[in-house]
Design an enzyme around this catalytic site. Structure first.
Site, PDB file in Angstrom:
ATOM      1  N   ASP A  67      -6.061  12.769  33.369  1.00 28.18           N
ATOM      2  CA  ASP A  67      -6.165  13.998  32.583  1.00 28.18           C
ATOM      3  C   ASP A  67      -6.760  13.769  31.200  1.00 28.18           C
ATOM      4  O   ASP A  67      -6.926  12.632  30.761  1.00 28.18           O
ATOM      5  CB  ASP A  67      -4.775  14.660  32.454  1.00 28.18           C
ATOM      6  CG  ASP A  67      -3.651  13.644  32.205  1.00 28.18           C
ATOM      7  OD1 ASP A  67      -3.953  12.515  31.755  1.00 28.18           O
ATOM      8  OD2 ASP A  67      -2.487  13.965  32.463  1.00 28.18           O
ATOM      9  N   ASP A 136       9.743  17.171  31.725  1.00 25.52           N
ATOM     10  CA  ASP A 136       9.890  18.385  32.537  1.00 25.52           C
ATOM     11  C   ASP A 136       9.508  18.137  34.008  1.00 25.52           C
ATOM     12  O   ASP A 136       9.388  19.071  34.789  1.00 25.52           O
ATOM     13  CB  ASP A 136       9.052  19.548  31.957  1.00 25.52           C
ATOM     14  CG  ASP A 136       7.544  19.283  32.019  1.00 25.52           C
ATOM     15  OD1 ASP A 136       7.135  18.193  32.478  1.00 25.52           O
ATOM     16  OD2 ASP A 136       6.775  20.177  31.604  1.00 25.52           O
ATOM     17  N   HIS A 138       6.677  16.718  35.112  1.00 27.21           N
ATOM     18  CA  HIS A 138       5.252  16.773  35.474  1.00 27.21           C
ATOM     19  C   HIS A 138       4.692  15.394  35.806  1.00 27.21           C
ATOM     20  O   HIS A 138       5.132  14.380  35.283  1.00 27.21           O
ATOM     21  CB  HIS A 138       4.411  17.473  34.389  1.00 27.21           C
ATOM     22  CG  HIS A 138       4.249  16.726  33.104  1.00 27.21           C
ATOM     23  ND1 HIS A 138       4.232  17.358  31.875  1.00 27.21           N
ATOM     24  CD2 HIS A 138       4.069  15.406  32.827  1.00 27.21           C
ATOM     25  CE1 HIS A 138       4.051  16.467  30.922  1.00 27.21           C
ATOM     26  NE2 HIS A 138       3.952  15.270  31.466  1.00 27.21           N
ATOM     27  N   GLU A 143       2.310  20.954  35.379  1.00 25.83           N
ATOM     28  CA  GLU A 143       3.559  21.464  34.829  1.00 25.83           C
ATOM     29  C   GLU A 143       4.392  22.150  35.917  1.00 25.83           C
ATOM     30  O   GLU A 143       3.869  22.449  36.992  1.00 25.83           O
ATOM     31  CB  GLU A 143       3.241  22.447  33.693  1.00 25.83           C
ATOM     32  CG  GLU A 143       2.482  21.819  32.523  1.00 25.83           C
ATOM     33  CD  GLU A 143       3.317  20.831  31.701  1.00 25.83           C
ATOM     34  OE1 GLU A 143       4.263  20.217  32.224  1.00 25.83           O
ATOM     35  OE2 GLU A 143       3.011  20.661  30.501  1.00 25.83           O
TER      36      GLU A 143
HETATM   37  C1  F6R Z   1      -0.718  11.041  30.964  1.00 21.88           C
HETATM   38  C2  F6R Z   1      -0.011  11.879  31.927  1.00 21.88           C
HETATM   39  C3  F6R Z   1       1.361  12.381  31.659  1.00 21.88           C
HETATM   40  C4  F6R Z   1       2.312  11.303  31.149  1.00 21.88           C
HETATM   41  C5  F6R Z   1       3.707  11.888  30.894  1.00 21.88           C
HETATM   42  C6  F6R Z   1       4.637  10.865  30.298  1.00 21.88           C
HETATM   43  O1  F6R Z   1      -2.004  10.689  31.437  1.00 21.88           O
HETATM   44  O2  F6R Z   1      -0.580  12.170  32.921  1.00 21.88           O
HETATM   45  O3  F6R Z   1       1.873  12.936  32.849  1.00 21.88           O
HETATM   46  O4  F6R Z   1       2.388  10.277  32.090  1.00 21.88           O
HETATM   47  O5  F6R Z   1       3.608  12.984  30.034  1.00 21.88           O
HETATM   48  O6  F6R Z   1       4.205  10.509  29.023  1.00 21.88           O
HETATM   49  P1  F6R Z   1       4.902   9.317  28.226  1.00 21.88           P
HETATM   50  O7  F6R Z   1       4.554   8.068  28.972  1.00 21.88           O
HETATM   51  O8  F6R Z   1       4.253   9.336  26.864  1.00 21.88           O
HETATM   52  O9  F6R Z   1       6.352   9.601  28.210  1.00 21.88           O
END
Ligand code: F6R
Length: 263
Positions: A67, A136, A138, A143
């Site tokens: 992403d 959450d 995701h 989401e």
């Molecule tokens: C990032 C992504 C997100 C993160 C998630 C956890 O490329 O796809 O899904 O993996 O938000 O983020 P952290 O590791 O910062 O807790």
């Protein structure tokens, strides 16, 4: 789903890097899906070490990132393009032509998303997809409520995600509200999936997606449908799991697992 419990962040990172390195050694031209965020930083550090000290060769590897924030240029220091070059790519011998990261500054986002899906197909599909998880639930920026059939597209970020990611920006107002993200359906097509998680704040969501019902309200629970999903958790993230004893028995009896399951 194979659940691998580790004692701390370092062990989680080394375990994940070991799985990625094994994939690359087995198939040097592997297509690897990558994630950003705090969680994979230790994994990337270990992959860089393996490249420098053990000769792990990335020259034939192709990568696709999950992403990117819509509206951020690749040179913006909070863009995922910038993150990937700073924390991994510039330290290894990857061919820049083989690196794919969604572009945050595009005129026609829809056309870009179609192109991205095409590129994944042309590359032969993703062999191993690395994932983190949002508090959450995701995966990528899918989401709660994202369809399990969703493909790469523009997605509106949840309030919780904006709050969680504000720590990387000057303040919450600077966090973009939209992102280009691979869909749940795109992710599920990867041949293998490796999700990593650490920290107390991830404990409830780890329990929900591993041991709870499959629901689009916790998009990571879609991994229960995947034939080869591995989850590597650090102790705090695993603290609410009910079947810890079972997961640990498997870990402690690796020789039997290897004998009967061949892995
Ligand atoms: C990032 C992504 C997100 C993160 C998630 C956890 O490329 O796809 O899904 O993996 O938000 O983020 P952290 O590791 O910062 O807790």
């Amino acid at each position: 789903m194979e659940v691998i419990l580790t004692n701390d962040y370092e062990e989680m990172s080394k375990t994940a890097a070991g799985i990625i390195a094994a994939q690359i050694r087995k198939k040097p031209d592997s297509v690897i899906g990558l994630a950003t965020g705090s969680t994979p930083l230790g994994t990337y550090k270990e992959l860089i070490r393996m490249h420098r000290e053990d000769g792990l060769d990335f020259s034939k590897v192709t990568t696709f990132n999950l992403d990117e924030y819509l509206g951020l240029s690749p040179s913006h220091d909070q863009s995922y393009n910038y993150f990937m070059w700073e924390n991994l790519f510039k330290h290894i011998n990857i061919n820049p032509e083989n690196v794919h990261i969604p572009q945050g500054l595009v005129d026609d986002a829809e056309a870009f998303c179609e192109w991205y899906e095409e590129r994944i197909k042309k590359a032969g599909g993703i062999d191993l997809q690395l994932l983190g998880i949002g508090s959450d639930g995701h995966i990528a920026f899918n989401e709660p409520g994202s369809s399990f059939g969703s493909r790469t597209r523009v997605k509106t970020l949840e309030e919780q995600t904006i709050k969680d990611n504000a720590r990387f920006f000057k303040n919450e107002d600077e966090v973009p509200h939209f992102a280009i993200t691979m869909g749940v359906g795109t992710i599920l097509e990867a041949r293998k999936i490796l999700l990593i998680a650490n920290g107390e704040n991830k404990a409830p969501v780890c329990k929900a997606f591993i041991e709870g019902p499959i629901t689009s309200q916790v998009t990571a629970s879609a991994l229960q449908l995947h034939p080869h999903a591995m989850v590597v958790l650090e102790e705090k993230a695993a603290s609410m799991l009910e079947r810890k004893k079972y997961y640990n028995w498997i870990r402690d009896n690796k020789h039997l697992v290897q004998k009967y399951l061949g892995r």
